[in-house]
Motif scaffolding. Structure first.
Motif, PDB file in Angstrom:
ATOM      1  N   PRO A   4      10.331  37.387   9.248  1.00  0.00           N
ATOM      2  CA  PRO A   4      11.539  37.868   8.560  1.00  0.00           C
ATOM      3  C   PRO A   4      11.703  37.184   7.211  1.00  0.00           C
ATOM      4  N   LEU A   5      12.295  37.914   6.283  1.00  0.00           N
ATOM      5  CA  LEU A   5      12.543  37.350   4.959  1.00  0.00           C
ATOM      6  C   LEU A   5      13.689  36.351   5.011  1.00  0.00           C
ATOM      7  N   SER A   6      13.583  35.289   4.246  1.00  0.00           N
ATOM      8  CA  SER A   6      14.711  34.372   4.105  1.00  0.00           C
ATOM      9  C   SER A   6      15.822  35.081   3.331  1.00  0.00           C
ATOM     10  N   PRO A   7      17.079  34.657   3.478  1.00  0.00           N
ATOM     11  CA  PRO A   7      18.168  35.276   2.705  1.00  0.00           C
ATOM     12  C   PRO A   7      17.925  35.231   1.203  1.00  0.00           C
ATOM     13  N   GLU A   8      17.345  34.121   0.731  1.00  0.00           N
ATOM     14  CA  GLU A   8      17.092  33.993  -0.711  1.00  0.00           C
ATOM     15  C   GLU A   8      16.040  35.002  -1.165  1.00  0.00           C
ATOM     16  N   ARG A   9      14.971  35.161  -0.356  1.00  0.00           N
ATOM     17  CA  ARG A   9      13.918  36.107  -0.726  1.00  0.00           C
ATOM     18  C   ARG A   9      14.430  37.548  -0.650  1.00  0.00           C
ATOM     19  N   ALA A  10      15.231  37.837   0.368  1.00  0.00           N
ATOM     20  CA  ALA A  10      15.787  39.181   0.503  1.00  0.00           C
ATOM     21  C   ALA A  10      16.676  39.516  -0.689  1.00  0.00           C
ATOM     22  N   ARG A  11      17.471  38.562  -1.119  1.00  0.00           N
ATOM     23  CA  ARG A  11      18.330  38.802  -2.273  1.00  0.00           C
ATOM     24  C   ARG A  11      17.498  38.989  -3.531  1.00  0.00           C
ATOM     25  N   TRP A  12      16.441  38.195  -3.671  1.00  0.00           N
ATOM     26  CA  TRP A  12      15.567  38.322  -4.853  1.00  0.00           C
ATOM     27  C   TRP A  12      14.984  39.723  -4.922  1.00  0.00           C
ATOM     28  N   ARG A  14      16.180  42.454  -3.464  1.00  0.00           N
ATOM     29  CA  ARG A  14      17.240  43.436  -3.669  1.00  0.00           C
ATOM     30  C   ARG A  14      17.633  43.524  -5.137  1.00  0.00           C
ATOM     31  N   ASP A  15      17.625  42.370  -5.817  1.00  0.00           N
ATOM     32  CA  ASP A  15      18.079  42.344  -7.213  1.00  0.00           C
ATOM     33  C   ASP A  15      16.955  42.569  -8.213  1.00  0.00           C
ATOM     34  N   LEU A  16      15.734  42.785  -7.740  1.00  0.00           N
ATOM     35  CA  LEU A  16      14.613  42.985  -8.651  1.00  0.00           C
ATOM     36  C   LEU A  16      14.833  44.180  -9.585  1.00  0.00           C
ATOM     37  N   PRO A  17      15.311  45.345  -9.110  1.00  0.00           N
ATOM     38  CA  PRO A  17      15.528  46.465 -10.042  1.00  0.00           C
ATOM     39  C   PRO A  17      16.543  46.146 -11.129  1.00  0.00           C
ATOM     40  N   SER A  18      17.646  45.488 -10.787  1.00  0.00           N
ATOM     41  CA  SER A  18      18.657  45.192 -11.799  1.00  0.00           C
ATOM     42  C   SER A  18      18.159  44.143 -12.791  1.00  0.00           C
ATOM     43  N   ASN A 270      33.287  52.629 -20.969  1.00  0.00           N
ATOM     44  CA  ASN A 270      32.784  53.725 -20.134  1.00  0.00           C
ATOM     45  C   ASN A 270      31.833  54.588 -20.974  1.00  0.00           C
ATOM     46  N   PRO A 271      30.492  54.384 -20.845  1.00  0.00           N
ATOM     47  CA  PRO A 271      29.810  53.551 -19.858  1.00  0.00           C
ATOM     48  C   PRO A 271      29.566  52.133 -20.379  1.00  0.00           C
ATOM     49  N   PRO A 272      29.344  51.161 -19.476  1.00  0.00           N
ATOM     50  CA  PRO A 272      29.033  49.793 -19.898  1.00  0.00           C
ATOM     51  C   PRO A 272      27.556  49.645 -20.273  1.00  0.00           C
ATOM     52  N   ARG A 273      27.244  48.565 -20.960  1.00  0.00           N
ATOM     53  CA  ARG A 273      25.850  48.312 -21.338  1.00  0.00           C
ATOM     54  C   ARG A 273      24.984  48.053 -20.105  1.00  0.00           C
ATOM     55  N   HIS A 274      25.526  47.348 -19.119  1.00  0.00           N
ATOM     56  CA  HIS A 274      24.749  46.950 -17.943  1.00  0.00           C
ATOM     57  C   HIS A 274      25.430  47.457 -16.671  1.00  0.00           C
ATOM     58  N   PRO A 275      25.386  48.754 -16.391  1.00  0.00           N
ATOM     59  CA  PRO A 275      26.069  49.276 -15.201  1.00  0.00           C
ATOM     60  C   PRO A 275      25.532  48.719 -13.888  1.00  0.00           C
ATOM     61  N   PHE A 276      24.285  48.294 -13.892  1.00  0.00           N
ATOM     62  CA  PHE A 276      23.665  47.743 -12.689  1.00  0.00           C
ATOM     63  C   PHE A 276      24.097  46.302 -12.431  1.00  0.00           C
ATOM     64  N   LEU A 277      24.892  45.729 -13.331  1.00  0.00           N
ATOM     65  CA  LEU A 277      25.455  44.395 -13.129  1.00  0.00           C
ATOM     66  C   LEU A 277      26.971  44.472 -12.924  1.00  0.00           C
ATOM     67  N   ARG A 314      21.940  55.713 -12.922  1.00  0.00           N
ATOM     68  CA  ARG A 314      22.559  55.815 -11.595  1.00  0.00           C
ATOM     69  C   ARG A 314      21.578  55.442 -10.490  1.00  0.00           C
ATOM     70  N   MET A 315      20.286  55.546 -10.772  1.00  0.00           N
ATOM     71  CA  MET A 315      19.274  55.238  -9.752  1.00  0.00           C
ATOM     72  C   MET A 315      19.121  53.737  -9.522  1.00  0.00           C
ATOM     73  N   ILE A 316      19.543  52.911 -10.473  1.00  0.00           N
ATOM     74  CA  ILE A 316      19.323  51.471 -10.361  1.00  0.00           C
ATOM     75  C   ILE A 316      20.439  50.859  -9.498  1.00  0.00           C
ATOM     76  N   PRO A 317      20.108  50.262  -8.363  1.00  0.00           N
ATOM     77  CA  PRO A 317      21.158  49.682  -7.509  1.00  0.00           C
ATOM     78  C   PRO A 317      21.821  48.491  -8.184  1.00  0.00           C
ATOM     79  N   SER A 318      23.100  48.333  -7.897  1.00  0.00           N
ATOM     80  CA  SER A 318      23.831  47.218  -8.491  1.00  0.00           C
ATOM     81  C   SER A 318      23.361  45.890  -7.895  1.00  0.00           C
ATOM     82  N   ALA A 319      23.393  44.858  -8.718  1.00  0.00           N
ATOM     83  CA  ALA A 319      23.000  43.523  -8.251  1.00  0.00           C
ATOM     84  C   ALA A 319      23.965  43.044  -7.176  1.00  0.00           C
TER      85      ALA A 319
END
Length: 321
Positions: A4-12, A14-18, A270-277, A314-319
């Motif tokens: 299983p992934l550690s919480p830190e690795r899982a978060r890393w 998850r946030d790779l796209p943003s 609206n819209p912001p520069r960094h919607p994924f953040l 819209r495709m980029i998941p938020s951090a």
């Protein structure tokens, strides 16, 4: 066997796209193009900015000069404000034992469960009052996107961690946070603080980087005497703090004598520069959609700002929070 992934690795992961999107949008040629588009949009919208009264303009002027303005709910004169504080304060008080347990367990950033906000629509709707949207739009220069509200709970443990360190928010070029104190806040009660000197290194020309800052870093960026311009926002219950948390370093001062609970409302272009953040309050998109149902068009557009993004953004998941 797959470990299983550690919480830190899982978060890393998850946030790779943003993180990748932030890097692309800060490439020199891309940020130059974005900067020119933004300047043109500001110029086009100037004639359509909403009218504002003298008190509202004073808040905007103060934000332009030093990034922070302290006022009161009475001065804002928005109907239903006292009921807002009563409801939010009761939610914070009921959550206090859990907040202290989370703090003892090492959690750094603690908020009242977003489900409690969703179950009390008036808390969310207060941030969509025309008076607040007018102030946000006049300051930002474009129609305001509304990123919702959180009840931040700061336990009086004295720890200088997470948002209790000096930092700038990463959603946009400039943005607006509106804090409402749910009880009296003195210097030992974790007041919101802002350094009233703009960090001019952050721009479409120079790029955007978001690191926590210690005293040495602040001295290099803002000057050796930066502490002279620290504004500590103490005040009684019902104190309201307007702050541009993107352009100016700020923090919640570590609380030492009593816990602090406060509403924090968030606005950006609206819209912001960094919607994924964006989307930092914990409220889900389904919550925003339900809470915006039946509202006037201006309020719906502000609350449902993601629907106005390009399909690619819209495709980029938020951090993660």
């Amino acid at each position: 066997m797959i470990l299983p992934l550690s919480p830190e690795r899982a978060r890393w992961l998850r946030d790779l796209p943003s993180r990748s999107a932030l890097k692309v949008l800060n490439e020199r040629r891309v940020r130059g193009w974005l900067g020119r588009r933004h300047a043109a949009a500001i110029a086009r919208h100037d004639a359509r900015l909403p009218p504002i009264d003298g008190a509202g303009q004073a808040i905007v002027d103060r934000l332009e000069r030093c990034g922070v303005c302290i006022t009161t709910l009475d001065a804002l004169a928005i109907p239903g404000s006292e009921a807002l504080v009563e409801t939010a304060a009761a939610l914070a008080q009921a959550f206090a034992p859990e907040a202290r347990a989370l703090s003892r367990a090492g959690q750094a950033f603690i908020i009242v469960p977003p489900a409690d906000i969703a179950a009390n629509p008036r808390i969310f709707h207060w941030g969509l009052e025309d008076r607040l949207l007018d102030i946000a739009e006049r300051y930002i220069g474009l129609p305001a996107a509304y990123d919702g509200v959180a009840i931040n709970y700061t336990v009086a443990d004295g720890r200088e961690i997470s948002t209790r360190k000096w930092h700038r928010d990463w959603e946009d070029r400039r943005m607006l946070k509106v804090a409402v104190y749910l009880h009296d806040v003195d210097t030992g009660g974790g007041p919101f603080e802002c350094i009233a000197r703009q960090d001019t290194v952050q721009s479409d020309r120079e790029g955007y980087n978001y690191d926590l800052a210690d005293d040495d870093a602040l001295a290099r960026r803002l000057g050796e005497d930066f502490a002279r311009d620290v504004v500590s926002c103490t005040g009684p219950r019902g104190t309201v703090v307007f702050c541009d948390t993107a352009r100016f370093f700020h923090r919640g001062k570590p609380a030492t004598t009593r816990d602090r609970a406060a509403l924090f409302y968030s606005y950006f272009a609206n819209p912001p520069r960094h919607p994924f953040l964006c989307e930092r309050t914990g409220l889900g998109r389904a919550d925003a959609l339900a809470l915006a149902e039946g509202l006037p068009e201006r309020q719906r557009r502000a609350a449902l700002w993601r629907g106005q993004l390009s399909p690619l953004l819209r495709m980029i998941p938020s951090a993660s929070l």
